[in-house]
Design a protein around this motif. Structure first.
Motif, PDB file in Angstrom:
ATOM      1  N   GLY B  27       0.818  -1.206   0.000  1.00 44.61           N
ATOM      2  CA  GLY B  27       0.000   0.000   0.000  1.00 44.61           C
ATOM      3  C   GLY B  27       0.851   1.254   0.000  1.00 44.61           C
ATOM      4  O   GLY B  27       0.545   2.229  -0.678  1.00 44.61           O
ATOM      5  N   TYR B  29       3.983   1.722  -1.154  1.00 46.94           N
ATOM      6  CA  TYR B  29       4.666   2.009  -2.416  1.00 46.94           C
ATOM      7  C   TYR B  29       3.736   1.927  -3.614  1.00 46.94           C
ATOM      8  O   TYR B  29       4.150   2.153  -4.728  1.00 46.94           O
ATOM      9  CB  TYR B  29       5.854   1.058  -2.586  1.00 46.94           C
ATOM     10  CG  TYR B  29       6.961   1.356  -1.617  1.00 46.94           C
ATOM     11  CD1 TYR B  29       7.734   2.501  -1.771  1.00 46.94           C
ATOM     12  CD2 TYR B  29       7.189   0.542  -0.527  1.00 46.94           C
ATOM     13  CE1 TYR B  29       8.724   2.801  -0.862  1.00 46.94           C
ATOM     14  CE2 TYR B  29       8.183   0.836   0.392  1.00 46.94           C
ATOM     15  CZ  TYR B  29       8.951   1.973   0.217  1.00 46.94           C
ATOM     16  OH  TYR B  29       9.924   2.284   1.111  1.00 46.94           O
ATOM     17  N   GLY B  30       2.502   1.590  -3.371  1.00 39.85           N
ATOM     18  CA  GLY B  30       1.542   1.533  -4.464  1.00 39.85           C
ATOM     19  C   GLY B  30       1.168   2.923  -4.924  1.00 39.85           C
ATOM     20  O   GLY B  30       1.530   3.916  -4.291  1.00 39.85           O
ATOM     21  N   PRO B  31       0.456   3.009  -6.033  1.00 39.11           N
ATOM     22  CA  PRO B  31       0.054   4.300  -6.560  1.00 39.11           C
ATOM     23  C   PRO B  31      -1.052   4.927  -5.716  1.00 39.11           C
ATOM     24  O   PRO B  31      -1.666   4.261  -4.885  1.00 39.11           O
ATOM     25  CB  PRO B  31      -0.439   3.960  -7.954  1.00 39.11           C
ATOM     26  CG  PRO B  31      -0.913   2.562  -7.829  1.00 39.11           C
ATOM     27  CD  PRO B  31      -0.063   1.904  -6.800  1.00 39.11           C
ATOM     28  N   TYR B 274      -7.440   1.819  -2.764  1.00 35.29           N
ATOM     29  CA  TYR B 274      -6.414   0.987  -2.135  1.00 35.29           C
ATOM     30  C   TYR B 274      -6.623   0.704  -0.652  1.00 35.29           C
ATOM     31  O   TYR B 274      -6.334  -0.402  -0.194  1.00 35.29           O
ATOM     32  CB  TYR B 274      -5.018   1.571  -2.383  1.00 35.29           C
ATOM     33  CG  TYR B 274      -4.655   1.480  -3.827  1.00 35.29           C
ATOM     34  CD1 TYR B 274      -4.383   0.241  -4.412  1.00 35.29           C
ATOM     35  CD2 TYR B 274      -4.657   2.592  -4.638  1.00 35.29           C
ATOM     36  CE1 TYR B 274      -4.105   0.134  -5.753  1.00 35.29           C
ATOM     37  CE2 TYR B 274      -4.374   2.491  -5.984  1.00 35.29           C
ATOM     38  CZ  TYR B 274      -4.090   1.267  -6.537  1.00 35.29           C
ATOM     39  OH  TYR B 274      -3.836   1.158  -7.869  1.00 35.29           O
TER      40      TYR B 274
END
Lengths: 331, 316
Positions: B27, B29-31, B274
Motif C-alpha cells: 500500500g 509504495y503503491g500508486p 487501495y
C-alpha cells in the motif's frame, strides 16, 4: 513412493561402457510410463485438446481469419456467418480470431508462470531445502508458509494493482533507453506483472513436495552407496535425487496447469490482467456477460466460455491420468 | 499444553505481523497518494504537503508502519478513497456478514452432498458408478465460476423464471440458491474426491481386515474403523475450502449482485480504492492464518502421529 530407477547410476555407468543397448534400458521407466499413459482414453483426450487449442494459439497469425483487433463497425454484433464463423462482437471484431489469439496469450502467460514459478523456483528451492536441511530447510519452508498464508488471488490482485504502474514506468524507460518502442503498447508490462504474480505463488507446493521426496530418497541405500563412492553434491542431486523425485512433481504441476491457465482468465476478467488491445479469454467473457447478451447474442460468450472450460478440463484429465500412471499407490 | 500447540501459537503472531507488513509495504509504495486523493486533482502542492503532514505521511517509514499497526489493532482501517466520508471498517463489516452466510451455505452444500457421494464411489471402486462420479467431479472442478454462473442464470432465471437473476435477501431466501450452488459445486467435487481416496485407502488397511477377521459385524467395522479414519483428512477441507470460497466469492458476488466483500473487492480494484483492498487482504489473510492453525491443531489432537511434523511445518 515412486522410485523410477534405483539402479540409475549403475545402469548409466554401465551404459557408458557397454553402449546403446544399456542406454536404452536406462531410459526404460519413462518410456514405459509414456506408453501406459497413451493407452488411457482420458490422457489421449486431454493431450489432443491441449495440443489443438495451444497449437491453434501458436499458429494464430496463420490460422485466424482476421487480426485480433480488426474492427468492422458495419458488421458489428452479427451472428455466425460464412465470413465470420463465430460472428462479430460489439465493434465488429471477429470472435473466432479473438479466441485464437487469446489462446496464444494464455499459452504465453501459463508457460512462463509454470516454467519460472513451479519448475525453476519450486524445484530448486525444494532440492536445496531437502538436501541441505537445517537452516536452509527452515528458511525455505517458513517463507513458503508465509506465502501460503496469503489468499493467493487477492494478493495477486493487490500486487498487480500496485506494481503495474511501476512496471509500466520501467518498461517505458527501457523503451527510451533502448530505442525499441511499442513494448508497453504490446502488453509486455501486463505479461510481466501477471506471470510474475502467478509465479511467486505457485512455487510453494512444488517445493514442499520435492523437499519431502528428497528427504526420503537421501536415506535410500543407492544414494548412500553413491555417496560412499565419492559422488559430489551436484552429481548426487542431479543424477539421483532429482530424477527420482520427479514423477509426483510432474503430476502436481500438470494438475496445477489448469488452475494457472484459469487464473490468467480470472485476472483478465477482473480487468487487472491482460489489458486491451491484447485479447484474453477473460476480457472476452466479461464483455459478453450480460443477461441481454446471454439471451440475444450467445455467440459472444459461448466460444470463450467453452474454450476455457475445455482447456482446464483437459489439463485436469491429463493430470489425473498421469497420477494413475506415475503414482500407483493412489489407484 | 502439548509442545506442538505452543509452537503453533507462537508462530501465529509472527505470521500476522509479516502479513500486515507485506500489506503495508504494497500500500505504501503503491500508486495513489491519500493526500492527493482527498484534495482532488487541482490541489496546490502546498495544500497537499499540509494534508500529508496532518495524515502523518511525511514521517519515517517504520513510524508510519507502527501507527498503521496500532490503528489496525484498534479496528481503524482508514478511510475509503471512493466512498467519501466512510471508513473502511464501516464498508467491510456488514458486507463480511453477507459473505460469511453465503460461504457457509456453499460449504454446507459441499459437505452434505460430497461425503455420501465420495463414500458411494469408494465402495463402488472401479465400477461404472465410480467412474461416472469421478469424471463428473473432474468436470465440476474444471468449471470456473464465471462459466457455470451464466448457464445457471440462463436456465433457472431467464428460461424458467424460477429464481431471481440477482440480488440478496438473506440466508433463507430463493436468491441464495444459485450463488450457493455456483460456489458449492467445485467444493462438492473436491470433497467427493478426497472422501473417495481416503476411504479407499482405509478399506485396504490391515486393521480393517483384522476387525473383520475377529468377527465384528460389518456395521461396526464400517462405523468404528472405516468411517472414523476415512473422514479425518476432511478436516483439512475446512482450511482449504476457505481459500476456494474467498476466490469464488469475487466472481459469484459480482455476477449475482450480492453485497459481500467479494463484490466490494472487485469494485475497489476498479475504482483504485487501495485502503479497502489493503484492509481486505489483511482480513482475509488473517482468517487464513487462523483457519490453518485451527486445522493443524485439530489434526494434532486427532492424529498424534502428525504432532512432531506439525510443530515444524503444518499439515498441508
Amino acid at each position: 513412493m515412486a522410485h523410477v530407477d534405483p539402479n540409475a547410476d549403475l545402469s548409466a555407468d554401465a551404459a557408458q561402457a557397454a553402449g546403446s543397448e544399456e542406454q536404452r534400458r536406462s531410459r526404460g521407466p519413462w518410456v514405459r510410463a509414456a506408453l501406459q499413459l497413451l493407452r488411457r482414453p482420458k490422457a489421449v483426450f486431454g493431450i489432443t485438446v491441449i495440443v489443438l487449442l495451444y497449437g491453434g494459439g501458436i499458429l494464430a497469425p496463420l490460422l485466424a481469419p482476421y487480426g485480433f483487433d480488426d474492427q468492422d463497425l458495419l458488421a458489428a454484433r452479427e451472428g455466425p456467418s460464412a465470413e465470420h464463423l463465430l460472428g462479430t462482437d460489439f465493434v465488429g471484431r471477429d470472435v473466432l480470431s479473438r479466441v485464437i489469439y487469446s489462446l496464444r496469450t494464455n499459452l504465453i502467460v501459463t508457460a512462463t508462470a509454470v516454467a519460472t514459478g513451479s519448475l525453476a523456483l519450486g524445484i530448486t528451492l525444494g532440492l536445496m531445502a531437502g538436501y541441505f536441511g537445517k537452516r536452509v530447510d527452515t528458511v525455505v519452508m517458513r517463507v513458503g508458509e508465509v506465502f501460503l498464508a496469503f489468499p493467493g488471488l487477492l494478493l495477486v490482485i493487490l500486487l498487480a494493482a500496485t506494481v503495474r504502474p511501476r512496471v509500466l514506468d520501467w518498461v517505458r524507460s527501457l523503451e527510451d533507453a533502448t530505442g525499441i518502442y511499442g513494448l508497453a503498447q504490446w502488453g509486455i508490462a501486463d505479461y510481466l506483472v501477471v506471470f510474475g504474480a502467478l509465479a511467486v505463488f505457485s512455487w510453494v507446493g512444488v517445493a514442499r513436495l520435492v523437499r519431502g521426496q528428497v528427504i526420503q530418497l537421501k536415506a535410500m541405500p543407492f544414494v548412500e552407496a553413491s555417496r560412499t563412492t565419492g559422488a559430489t553434491a551436484p552429481r548426487l542431486i542431479l543424477r539421483h535425487l532429482l530424477p527420482n523425485a520427479l514423477p509426483p512433481v510432474i503430476v502436481v504441476v500438470t494438475m496445477g496447469m489448469g488452475a494457472i491457465a484459469g487464473a490468467e482468465v480470472v485476472l483478465s476478467w477482473l480487468g487487472i490482467g491482460i489489458q486491451h488491445p491484447v485479447p484474453s479469454l477473460g476480457s472476452m467473457i466479461r464483455e459478453g456477460q450480460d443477461v441481454s447478451i446471454l439471451r440475444n447474442q450467445p455467440h459472444l460468450i459461448l466460444p470463450p466460455v467453452v474454450v476455457v472450460g475445455l482447456l482446464v478440463f483437459a489439463w485436469n484429465l491429463l493430470g489425473d491420468a498421469l497420477n494413475d500412471v506415475l503414482n500407483p499407490r493412489a489407484r | 499444553m502439548p509442545t506442538f500447540v505452543v509452537r503453533r501459537l507462537l508462530w501465529l503472531p509472527v505470521l500476522l505481523v509479516i502479513v500486515s507488513f507485506v500489506t503495508f509495504v504494497l500500500g505504501h509504495y503503491g500508486p495513489g497518494d491519500p493526500a492527493e486523493v482527498r484534495l482532488g486533482e487541482r490541489a496546490t502542492p502546498e495544500a497537499v504537503a499540509l494534508v500529508r503532514e496532518q495524515l502523518g505521511l511525511d514521517r519515517p517509514f517504520f513510524v508510519q508502519y507502527g501507527s498503521y499497526l496500532a490503528d489496525v489493532v484498534r479496528g481503524d482501517l482508514g478511510d475509503s478513497f471512493s466512498y467519501r466520508g466512510r471508513t473502511v471498517a464501516e464498508l467491510i463489516l456488514p458486507r463480511m456478514w453477507v459473505s460469511v452466510q453465503l460461504g457457509l451455505a456453499a460449504m454446507l452444500l459441499a459437505v452434505s452432498i460430497g461425503i455420501p457421494l465420495g463414500l458411494i464411489a469408494a465402495y463402488q471402486q472401479g465400477r461404472w458408478l465410480d467412474t461416472a462420479l469421478v469424471s463428473l467431479t473432474l468436470f465440476f472442478l474444471s468449471t470456473p465460476v464465471f462459466i457455470s454462473a451464466p448457464f445457471l442464470i440462463l436456465l433457472f432465471a431467464v428460461q424458467f423464471g424460477l429464481l431471481p437473476v440477482s440480488g440478496w435477501d438473506g440466508l433463507f431466501s430463493l436468491s441464495i440458491v444459485m450463488p450457493a450452488l455456483v460456489m458449492g459445486l467445485p467444493g462438492v467435487a473436491g470433497v467427493v474426491r478426497l472422501t473417495r481416496a481416503s476411504a479407499i485407502d482405509v478399506l485396504g488397511q490391515d486393521y480393517v481386515r483384522t476387525a473383520r477377521a475377529k468377527g465384528l459385524n460389518e456395521a461396526t467395522v464400517q462405523m468404528r474403523h472405516v468411517l472414523r479414519n476415512a473422514l479425518t483428512p476432511l478436516i483439512t477441507v475446512l482450511g482449504l475450502s476457505l481459500a476456494t470460497l474467498v476466490e469464488g466469492a469475487f466472481i459469484t458476488e459480482t455476477i449475482f449482485g450480492i453485497p459481500g466483500i467479494g463484490k466490494l473487492a472487485v469494485e475497489s480494484i476498479f475504482s483504485r480504492d487501495y485502503p479497502v483492498i489493503m484492509a481486505l487482504v489483511l482480513i482475509v489473510a488473517s482468517a487464513f492464518v487462523f483457519a490453518n492453525m485451527v486445522v493443524d491443531l485439530l489434526y494434532g489432537f486427532i492424529d498424534p502421529r502428525t504432532r512432531q511434523e506439525l510443530g515444524a511445518y503444518g499439515a498441508r
